[in-house]
Scaffold this motif. Structure first.
Motif, PDB file in Angstrom:
ATOM      1  N   UNK A  45     -47.677  -1.160  -9.772  1.00 43.11           N
ATOM      2  CA  UNK A  45     -47.573  -2.567 -10.120  1.00 43.11           C
ATOM      3  C   UNK A  45     -48.098  -2.813 -11.533  1.00 43.11           C
ATOM      4  N   UNK A  46     -47.333  -2.425 -12.553  1.00 44.32           N
ATOM      5  CA  UNK A  46     -47.822  -2.636 -13.914  1.00 44.32           C
ATOM      6  C   UNK A  46     -48.099  -4.113 -14.207  1.00 44.32           C
ATOM      7  N   UNK A  47     -49.230  -4.345 -14.879  1.00 47.93           N
ATOM      8  CA  UNK A  47     -49.616  -5.685 -15.325  1.00 47.93           C
ATOM      9  C   UNK A  47     -49.968  -5.548 -16.800  1.00 47.93           C
ATOM     10  N   UNK A  48     -49.323  -6.326 -17.628  1.00 46.92           N
ATOM     11  CA  UNK A  48     -49.612  -6.215 -19.060  1.00 46.92           C
ATOM     12  C   UNK A  48     -49.871  -7.591 -19.663  1.00 46.92           C
ATOM     13  N   UNK A  49     -50.987  -7.713 -20.357  1.00 44.39           N
ATOM     14  CA  UNK A  49     -51.303  -8.922 -21.123  1.00 44.39           C
ATOM     15  C   UNK A  49     -51.204  -8.500 -22.578  1.00 44.39           C
ATOM     16  N   UNK A  50     -50.329  -9.147 -23.332  1.00 41.73           N
ATOM     17  CA  UNK A  50     -50.080  -8.666 -24.695  1.00 41.73           C
ATOM     18  C   UNK A  50     -49.673  -9.806 -25.626  1.00 41.73           C
ATOM     19  N   UNK A  51     -49.909  -9.601 -26.913  1.00 39.21           N
ATOM     20  CA  UNK A  51     -49.502 -10.612 -27.904  1.00 39.21           C
ATOM     21  C   UNK A  51     -48.035 -10.444 -28.285  1.00 39.21           C
ATOM     22  N   UNK A  52     -47.549  -9.195 -28.314  1.00 40.88           N
ATOM     23  CA  UNK A  52     -46.199  -8.956 -28.808  1.00 40.88           C
ATOM     24  C   UNK A  52     -45.121  -9.269 -27.760  1.00 40.88           C
ATOM     25  N   UNK A  53     -43.908  -9.418 -28.231  1.00 39.78           N
ATOM     26  CA  UNK A  53     -42.764  -9.758 -27.390  1.00 39.78           C
ATOM     27  C   UNK A  53     -42.360  -8.544 -26.542  1.00 39.78           C
TER      28      UNK A  53
END
Lengths: 151, 85
Positions: free
Chosen positions: A1-9
């Motif tokens: 269950x990948x979870x990613x918090x990121x600034x880029x698109x």
């Protein structure tokens, strides 16, 4: 269950391809893509900044996905949420769910999104012609989450 | 009891601080009592944390209600209702 918090698109097609790659059990992929509108509560929105609570955000999303997996027969999930400065039409959030059949994937995707709206620690600050303002939480979001407890 | 406080979004701006290490008296045992303790500091603390303000709270990065007991060394966060998605 990948979870990613990121600034880029992110690239929606590439993310979905990676999510279902190598899993021929998958017969349905449901995605929700949230984007930035240029109007909110009667004001023009020139842009916004998203703040979050690093550490708790990931924990909250893991809990939400674990609940979804216990309720529906789904295979894999992906949640990407952007933070930092965003402009109208930008992508903000992606929730994707894979399953054998569409019914489970539709329900799980909507559930994850409804819970994210009320339980994941993100906050939006909008830039409007009247100045910057923090977005107020919506009662309709609480109602959307509450209905999952009545099933 | 020693605690690590965290503040976010509009509350962080109103208080002018995002985090603080604090040692509270033994009489402060719950989230609710901690909020009252902070309100008693006066000024922006009284305004921003006032009982009428809708605030959420997390203990060690899990959302909890106001009656939850504090834990030694815990990270306690106060913030407005969330608006992500």
């Amino acid at each position: 269950m990948p979870i990613r918090i990121q600034e880029h698109d992110f690239d929606l097609s590439a993310e979905i391809a990676a999510l279902r790659k190598g899993d021929p059990r998958v017969g349905a992929v449901v995605t929700f893509l949230g984007t930035v509108r240029d109007m909110n509560d009667g004001s023009q929105v020139k842009g916004m900044t998203l703040e979050h609570y690093p550490g708790m955000t990931e924990k909250a999303l893991e809990e939400i996905i674990t609940q979804a997996k216990s309720r529906w027969d789904i295979y894999n999930t992906l949640v990407i949420h952007r933070v930092g400065p965003l402009l109208p039409e930008d992508q903000i959030v992606l929730v994707a769910v894979t399953s054998a059949h569409r019914g489970e994937a539709f329900a799980a995707c909507e559930f994850i999104m409804d819970y994210l709206k009320t339980a994941a620690p993100f906050w939006k600050k909008e830039d409007t012609p009247e100045g910057a303002r923090w977005v107020d939480a919506r009662v309709t979001d609480d109602a959307a989450m509450a209905r999952w407890n009545n099933d | 009891m020693k605690l690590e406080l965290r503040f976010f979004a509009s509350l962080r701006e109103a208080l002018g601080t995002s985090q603080e290490s604090i040692d509270v008296p033994v009489s402060v045992k719950t989230i609710s009592e901690l909020r009252t303790f902070l309100i008693q500091r006066g000024g922006v603390w009284t305004q921003a944390l006032a009982e009428g303000k809708a605030l959420r709270c997390a203990l060690n990065q899990h959302m909890v209600d106001a009656n939850t007991a504090l834990l030694e060394g815990a990270e306690v966060a106060f913030f407005p209702p969330v608006t992500g998605g």
